[in-house]
Design a protein around this motif. Sequence first.
Motif, PDB file in Angstrom:
ATOM      1  N   GLY A 179       0.801  -1.227   0.000  1.00 12.58           N
ATOM      2  CA  GLY A 179       0.000   0.000   0.000  1.00 12.58           C
ATOM      3  C   GLY A 179       0.828   1.268   0.000  1.00 12.58           C
ATOM      4  O   GLY A 179       0.514   2.225  -0.717  1.00 12.58           O
ATOM      5  N   TRP A 180       1.905   1.300   0.785  1.00 11.24           N
ATOM      6  CA  TRP A 180       2.712   2.520   0.850  1.00 11.24           C
ATOM      7  C   TRP A 180       3.358   2.806  -0.501  1.00 11.24           C
ATOM      8  O   TRP A 180       3.481   3.949  -0.907  1.00 11.24           O
ATOM      9  N   ARG A 181       3.757   1.737  -1.213  1.00 11.40           N
ATOM     10  CA  ARG A 181       4.384   1.937  -2.524  1.00 11.40           C
ATOM     11  C   ARG A 181       3.353   2.425  -3.540  1.00 11.40           C
ATOM     12  O   ARG A 181       3.643   3.302  -4.357  1.00 11.40           O
ATOM     13  N   ARG A 182       2.154   1.864  -3.488  1.00  9.07           N
ATOM     14  CA  ARG A 182       1.104   2.309  -4.416  1.00  9.07           C
ATOM     15  C   ARG A 182       0.774   3.777  -4.168  1.00  9.07           C
ATOM     16  O   ARG A 182       0.549   4.527  -5.110  1.00  9.07           O
ATOM     17  N   ARG A 183       0.746   4.181  -2.895  1.00  3.00           N
ATOM     18  CA  ARG A 183       0.462   5.588  -2.592  1.00  3.00           C
ATOM     19  C   ARG A 183       1.573   6.488  -3.132  1.00  3.00           C
ATOM     20  O   ARG A 183       1.296   7.561  -3.682  1.00  3.00           O
ATOM     21  N   LEU A 184       2.816   6.079  -2.972  1.00  2.00           N
ATOM     22  CA  LEU A 184       3.931   6.863  -3.501  1.00  2.00           C
ATOM     23  C   LEU A 184       3.830   7.035  -5.011  1.00  2.00           C
ATOM     24  O   LEU A 184       4.242   8.051  -5.554  1.00  2.00           O
ATOM     25  N   MET A 185       3.301   6.037  -5.685  1.00  2.00           N
ATOM     26  CA  MET A 185       3.218   6.059  -7.143  1.00  2.00           C
ATOM     27  C   MET A 185       1.926   6.687  -7.672  1.00  2.00           C
ATOM     28  O   MET A 185       1.736   6.784  -8.878  1.00  2.00           O
ATOM     29  N   THR A 186       1.047   7.133  -6.787  1.00  2.00           N
ATOM     30  CA  THR A 186      -0.226   7.713  -7.203  1.00  2.00           C
ATOM     31  C   THR A 186      -0.040   9.169  -7.623  1.00  2.00           C
ATOM     32  O   THR A 186       0.411   9.991  -6.813  1.00  2.00           O
ATOM     33  N   PRO A 187      -0.375   9.497  -8.873  1.00  2.38           N
ATOM     34  CA  PRO A 187      -0.272  10.895  -9.306  1.00  2.38           C
ATOM     35  C   PRO A 187      -1.111  11.809  -8.401  1.00  2.38           C
ATOM     36  O   PRO A 187      -2.207  11.448  -7.980  1.00  2.38           O
ATOM     37  N   GLY A 188      -0.562  12.949  -8.069  1.00  2.00           N
ATOM     38  CA  GLY A 188      -1.266  13.920  -7.236  1.00  2.00           C
ATOM     39  C   GLY A 188      -0.982  13.794  -5.754  1.00  2.00           C
ATOM     40  O   GLY A 188      -1.259  14.718  -4.993  1.00  2.00           O
ATOM     41  N   GLU A 189      -0.431  12.665  -5.326  1.00  2.02           N
ATOM     42  CA  GLU A 189      -0.087  12.509  -3.914  1.00  2.02           C
ATOM     43  C   GLU A 189       1.127  13.392  -3.602  1.00  2.02           C
ATOM     44  O   GLU A 189       1.949  13.661  -4.480  1.00  2.02           O
ATOM     45  N   PRO A 190       1.255  13.829  -2.366  1.00  2.00           N
ATOM     46  CA  PRO A 190       2.427  14.643  -2.026  1.00  2.00           C
ATOM     47  C   PRO A 190       3.708  13.818  -2.087  1.00  2.00           C
ATOM     48  O   PRO A 190       3.666  12.586  -2.119  1.00  2.00           O
ATOM     49  N   LEU A 191       4.820  14.510  -2.105  1.00  2.00           N
ATOM     50  CA  LEU A 191       6.121  13.854  -2.111  1.00  2.00           C
ATOM     51  C   LEU A 191       6.636  13.743  -0.681  1.00  2.00           C
ATOM     52  O   LEU A 191       6.407  14.639   0.130  1.00  2.00           O
ATOM     53  N   PRO A 192       7.360  12.686  -0.383  1.00  4.61           N
ATOM     54  CA  PRO A 192       7.954  12.559   0.954  1.00  4.61           C
ATOM     55  C   PRO A 192       9.215  13.429   1.043  1.00  4.61           C
ATOM     56  O   PRO A 192      10.332  12.938   0.923  1.00  4.61           O
ATOM     57  N   TYR A 193       9.020  14.736   1.250  1.00  3.47           N
ATOM     58  CA  TYR A 193      10.158  15.663   1.230  1.00  3.47           C
ATOM     59  C   TYR A 193      11.102  15.453   2.406  1.00  3.47           C
ATOM     60  O   TYR A 193      12.255  15.869   2.368  1.00  3.47           O
ATOM     61  N   GLY A 194      10.609  14.768   3.450  1.00  2.71           N
ATOM     62  CA  GLY A 194      11.498  14.443   4.569  1.00  2.71           C
ATOM     63  C   GLY A 194      12.706  13.652   4.112  1.00  2.71           C
ATOM     64  O   GLY A 194      13.784  13.753   4.700  1.00  2.71           O
ATOM     65  N   VAL A 195      12.556  12.878   3.060  1.00  2.00           N
ATOM     66  CA  VAL A 195      13.677  12.121   2.508  1.00  2.00           C
ATOM     67  C   VAL A 195      14.770  13.085   2.043  1.00  2.00           C
ATOM     68  O   VAL A 195      15.951  12.891   2.333  1.00  2.00           O
ATOM     69  N   ALA A 196      14.382  14.136   1.340  1.00  2.00           N
ATOM     70  CA  ALA A 196      15.361  15.116   0.858  1.00  2.00           C
ATOM     71  C   ALA A 196      16.051  15.824   2.027  1.00  2.00           C
ATOM     72  O   ALA A 196      17.265  16.045   1.993  1.00  2.00           O
ATOM     73  N   ILE A 197      15.280  16.158   3.050  1.00  2.00           N
ATOM     74  CA  ILE A 197      15.860  16.817   4.223  1.00  2.00           C
ATOM     75  C   ILE A 197      16.871  15.898   4.895  1.00  2.00           C
ATOM     76  O   ILE A 197      17.974  16.322   5.259  1.00  2.00           O
ATOM     77  N   CYS A 198      16.510  14.631   5.041  1.00  2.00           N
ATOM     78  CA  CYS A 198      17.394  13.677   5.707  1.00  2.00           C
ATOM     79  C   CYS A 198      18.650  13.394   4.883  1.00  2.00           C
ATOM     80  O   CYS A 198      19.749  13.322   5.434  1.00  2.00           O
ATOM     81  N   VAL A 199      18.505  13.269   3.573  1.00  2.00           N
ATOM     82  CA  VAL A 199      19.679  13.065   2.719  1.00  2.00           C
ATOM     83  C   VAL A 199      20.569  14.303   2.754  1.00  2.00           C
ATOM     84  O   VAL A 199      21.802  14.203   2.845  1.00  2.00           O
ATOM     85  N   GLY A 200      19.959  15.487   2.711  1.00  2.00           N
ATOM     86  CA  GLY A 200      20.735  16.720   2.818  1.00  2.00           C
ATOM     87  C   GLY A 200      21.507  16.789   4.120  1.00  2.00           C
ATOM     88  O   GLY A 200      22.680  17.183   4.147  1.00  2.00           O
TER      89      GLY A 200
END
Length: 170
Positions: free
Chosen positions: A132-153
């Motif tokens: 389910g989490w992967r399907r949500r990530l791949m759903t057009p219009g859903e927000p992006l998990p920007y926390g990933v970018a913050i953590c990688v930064g």
Amino acid sequence: MEALAGPLALILPVVAVAAAVHDVATYKIPNWMSAVLLAAFIPAALAAGMEPRAIAIGALLGLLALFAGMGLFAANLLGGGDAKILAAMTPFMGVAALPQFMLFTALTGGLVALIFLLARKGPSWLRARGPGWRRRLMTPGEPLPYGVAICVGALAAYPAGDIGRVAFGG
């Protein structure tokens, strides 16, 4: 206190990885992750040998990051957990690593957006598979998990900061 410097300095990388994984899986970053970072900052800074002035500046930078994050949240450009984890990670960067942190976060955010834009335009049968989490990530219009970018930064910039140098022996 020097004996605790390494373990305390490793708290940010451990929390960053946990927060990124949690954000991808749930689109949420729990408050306790930000609280752990906030609680660890002063002991980690003291153990790393930072001067009180530098610690105060780091705390002030974190407060400024919180205000910026709140503004981005109010504009619906950033999630609440993203704003809090950004503010909690900023003091660990200090003045030395802050520009790198912001640059790496922005570049990673752009890369994450591009990856998801392309992936979400892929074949629907591919987007419909997986948990389910992967399907949500791949759903057009859903927000992006920007926390990933913050953590990688944070992970990319952290070794350049005063506390990060202790963690990575720099």
